[in-house]
Motif scaffolding. Sequence first.
Motif, PDB file in Angstrom:
ATOM      1  N   SER A 129     142.572  72.590  67.015  1.00 50.30           N
ATOM      2  CA  SER A 129     142.145  73.740  67.736  1.00 50.30           C
ATOM      3  C   SER A 129     142.241  75.178  66.837  1.00 50.30           C
ATOM      4  O   SER A 129     141.712  76.330  67.585  1.00 50.30           O
ATOM      5  CB  SER A 129     143.369  73.931  68.882  1.00 50.30           C
ATOM      6  N   LYS A 130     142.522  75.063  65.475  1.00 49.20           N
ATOM      7  CA  LYS A 130     142.581  76.226  64.945  1.00 49.20           C
ATOM      8  C   LYS A 130     141.325  76.704  64.348  1.00 49.20           C
ATOM      9  O   LYS A 130     141.012  77.739  63.841  1.00 49.20           O
ATOM     10  CB  LYS A 130     143.554  76.171  63.572  1.00 49.20           C
ATOM     11  N   GLY A 131     140.284  75.627  64.313  1.00 46.28           N
ATOM     12  CA  GLY A 131     138.939  76.057  64.096  1.00 46.28           C
ATOM     13  C   GLY A 131     138.285  76.856  65.150  1.00 46.28           C
ATOM     14  O   GLY A 131     138.420  76.845  66.249  1.00 46.28           O
ATOM     15  N   LYS A 132     137.071  77.638  64.440  1.00 43.94           N
ATOM     16  CA  LYS A 132     136.394  78.420  65.561  1.00 43.94           C
ATOM     17  C   LYS A 132     135.529  77.565  66.614  1.00 43.94           C
ATOM     18  O   LYS A 132     135.441  77.814  67.772  1.00 43.94           O
ATOM     19  CB  LYS A 132     135.310  79.448  64.986  1.00 43.94           C
ATOM     20  N   GLN A 133     135.080  76.379  65.979  1.00 43.45           N
ATOM     21  CA  GLN A 133     134.570  75.257  66.634  1.00 43.45           C
ATOM     22  C   GLN A 133     135.438  74.005  66.239  1.00 43.45           C
ATOM     23  O   GLN A 133     135.992  74.132  65.297  1.00 43.45           O
ATOM     24  CB  GLN A 133     133.055  75.193  66.256  1.00 43.45           C
ATOM     25  N   PRO A 134     135.470  72.864  67.110  1.00 44.96           N
ATOM     26  CA  PRO A 134     136.349  71.820  66.780  1.00 44.96           C
ATOM     27  C   PRO A 134     135.681  71.281  65.116  1.00 44.96           C
ATOM     28  O   PRO A 134     134.630  71.277  64.814  1.00 44.96           O
ATOM     29  CB  PRO A 134     135.742  70.909  67.610  1.00 44.96           C
ATOM     30  N   PRO A 135     136.848  71.134  64.200  1.00 39.37           N
ATOM     31  CA  PRO A 135     136.402  71.072  62.966  1.00 39.37           C
ATOM     32  C   PRO A 135     136.427  69.337  62.886  1.00 39.37           C
ATOM     33  O   PRO A 135     136.543  68.711  63.796  1.00 39.37           O
ATOM     34  CB  PRO A 135     137.812  71.300  62.093  1.00 39.37           C
ATOM     35  N   HIS A 136     135.793  68.841  61.871  1.00 37.82           N
ATOM     36  CA  HIS A 136     135.691  67.369  61.557  1.00 37.82           C
ATOM     37  C   HIS A 136     137.223  66.844  61.411  1.00 37.82           C
ATOM     38  O   HIS A 136     138.014  67.392  60.688  1.00 37.82           O
ATOM     39  CB  HIS A 136     134.802  67.105  60.183  1.00 37.82           C
ATOM     40  N   LEU A 137     137.362  65.674  61.602  1.00 33.77           N
ATOM     41  CA  LEU A 137     138.590  64.892  61.435  1.00 33.77           C
ATOM     42  C   LEU A 137     138.545  63.745  60.615  1.00 33.77           C
ATOM     43  O   LEU A 137     137.941  62.960  60.980  1.00 33.77           O
ATOM     44  CB  LEU A 137     139.239  64.748  62.896  1.00 33.77           C
ATOM     45  N   LEU A 138     139.251  63.421  59.681  1.00 35.90           N
ATOM     46  CA  LEU A 138     139.577  62.461  58.795  1.00 35.90           C
ATOM     47  C   LEU A 138     141.040  61.831  59.094  1.00 35.90           C
ATOM     48  O   LEU A 138     141.947  62.781  58.583  1.00 35.90           O
ATOM     49  CB  LEU A 138     139.270  62.550  57.163  1.00 35.90           C
ATOM     50  N   VAL A 139     141.453  60.755  59.339  1.00 34.02           N
ATOM     51  CA  VAL A 139     142.628  60.151  59.596  1.00 34.02           C
ATOM     52  C   VAL A 139     142.797  59.145  58.545  1.00 34.02           C
ATOM     53  O   VAL A 139     142.092  58.275  58.425  1.00 34.02           O
ATOM     54  CB  VAL A 139     142.940  59.758  61.070  1.00 34.02           C
ATOM     55  N   MET A 140     143.967  59.198  57.868  1.00 31.96           N
ATOM     56  CA  MET A 140     143.992  58.201  56.491  1.00 31.96           C
ATOM     57  C   MET A 140     145.382  57.321  56.990  1.00 31.96           C
ATOM     58  O   MET A 140     146.244  58.025  57.467  1.00 31.96           O
ATOM     59  CB  MET A 140     144.296  58.902  55.436  1.00 31.96           C
TER      60      MET A 140
END
Length: 744
Positions: A428-439
């Motif tokens: 939620s800290k991005g101006k628009q939803p950031p991309h997400l990579l889960v490892m």
Amino acid sequence: MDPVSALDEPLKKTLGPATAKVMAEHLDLHTVGDLLHHYPRRYEERGRLTPLSDLPLDEDVTVVAQVADSRIHTFNQGRGQRLEITLTDGSGRLQLVFFGRGLHKPHKELPPGSRGMFAGKVSVFNRKLQLAHPTYVPLGRSGDAEDTEEAVDAFAGKLIPIYPACKGMESWKITKAVDAVLPRAGEAVDPLPEALRAGRGFVPLPEALLKVHRPESRADIEDARTRLKWDEAFVLQVALARRRFADSQLPAVPREPVAGGVLDAFDARLPFTLTEGQRKVTAKIFADLASEHPMHRLLQGEVGSGKTLVALRAMLATVDAGGQAAMLAPTEVLAQQHHRSITEMMGELAQGGMLGGAEQATKVVLLTGSMGAAARRQALLDLVTGEAGIVIGTHALIEDKVRFHDLGLVVVDEQHRFGVEQRDALRSKGKQPPHLLVMTATPIPRTVAMTVFGDLETSVLDQLPAGRSPIASHVVPALDKPHFLARAWERVREEVGKGHQAYVVCPRIGDAEDEKAEKGGKAEKVGKKAGHSAEDEAEKRPPLAVLEVTGQLRAGPLAGLAVEVLHGRMQPDDKDAVMRRFAAGEVDVLVATTVIEVGVNVPNATAMVIMDADRFGVSQLHQLRGRVGRGSAPGLCLLVTDMPEASPARARLGAVAATLDGFELSRIDLEQRREGDVLGQAQSGVRSSLRMLAVIDDEEVIAAAREEAVAVVTKDPDLTHSPELRTALDALLDTERERYLDKG
């Protein structure tokens, strides 16, 4: 009555406050619907006796068996009486014991030749299995067909359901309670769309509930189970498909890699080529990053497969495209380790805006909860101005004060340590939803990935980089063969003699906090029947502690070596200093807790001794073992245990020693755990919604349910045309259960 409210009715209204209280407190059953979904664990067939040959000790059991003999004994000079009843089923014998005034009723009701249903906790007395003062229901004499018929039919007809039970709420009491609410099954809302149900030939939900609780035949049970498994799989997959669909509709800033930027400069300085697996996964990630919708990808890879390098290249591509990247790590030790290894890999490329920094460089900052005020202020400033392209941190990244200039990518390391709320808080800290990579470095069988990480696209890295060495693993039975343990310490000295280093891992710290917790736990142990097996003895001993073992090693087998300590309750600066000394080769042996489980990368460490290895889970042992053999020299992992050879714990350790295949080990691990744990119940404390579906065994059901769920959600995202499914979804995703989704 409205169908939803019929099943939502509190049990105390139907069963009375006393019964409802026990069901709520011990079985987590609160409503009519909860009880209807409390399915029998198994079924006893009329006339078939339960095997008594392998009853589990110290567990509450329910058995159907025949009375072989019944005798009253006197003791204490005739002042006391004891009734002993021996049960048999041809495979084994079980003794029932009743004392005092309570013995006359069972003596009368359970004569030799009669049958009954008995419940209680199995214990051993005079080398015989026994139930002391069990509760029971007589089922008549085996020869009295009419009486037996009547008694059994009063119970359940042809098949007697055996329910998961607890003290004070035996299986047959649950049977009576189910009888009271079973008429309501007809009002159950059917979540499956009619076309899907008819197409797959499933029985309607009310019929499935009747058949699972009161089956006429084994075929009824099969019909009911097939249908109820599908409900669980389908509703869960619809929840995940809707989350995926909602995420796919969000806007995102495309982050296409730029030629001639920091990524190209970084690739040019790599001393090795990427593996084929790394190249393939990277291509998918870069395609996702270039999309106008946010990436949601799970990257799972074997220990040491190079996930961090893949993640770093994605972060650098994001920086080149004008964005910032944040990596969230579960512990300070791991955050510091990632920061250290990433800045070392990047060299002058990590010194953006600093003297000596390369032309294309960016700034890489660390943010943890224990940082000093000045360093923290500077890190926050670098993030808000955009000076720092990459930030690596712990939960401190999620705090309100943290602001980004333009957050483009979030990398979550070791997803199983985080809940969906924490993941979303950072996004939620991005101006628009950031991309997400889960490892995750814990390999996950396909069905679990589809169920637990169902809102993410999955990529697997299963190829180890060239030059990685094999790890030899051996079980060291310290109690049976003390000379094996002595040899283990000799092997550690030999590795250090060759210029290498070693880890010793213990399950406990052994400081004042531990002692306090132990004293609190002692009260619980009082009154427990002392076991006499070697396994009981090994389990009764407190787990070995880092501080205690360190002293013994310094004074004994590792005297003269540089032996240091690392554990989670040390001051952050002290932890970092120890890790730096170990990485620099100034420490020969690091005695640690599981804080070194993930992410710690010291290629010169070649040996690991895990004390009380039986106290760790299979996947955890695999993770720990992955800390050695990271350089060119072969790795050695020694699993020390006091457990006897025939014990399940030794079999588990043998499985770990026998294979380096993390997917095979994760399967073994999950088969030994309850489904609720698989779905994150352990972390969230919330009851799993899976009562019939087994995520390990029901792969075909889950895969088919996922396909159907995607089709339904794609056609009707708001489920406007499926109000019953919507109702079932709301029941699954009430505010407390919503947390369990995505907690792996």
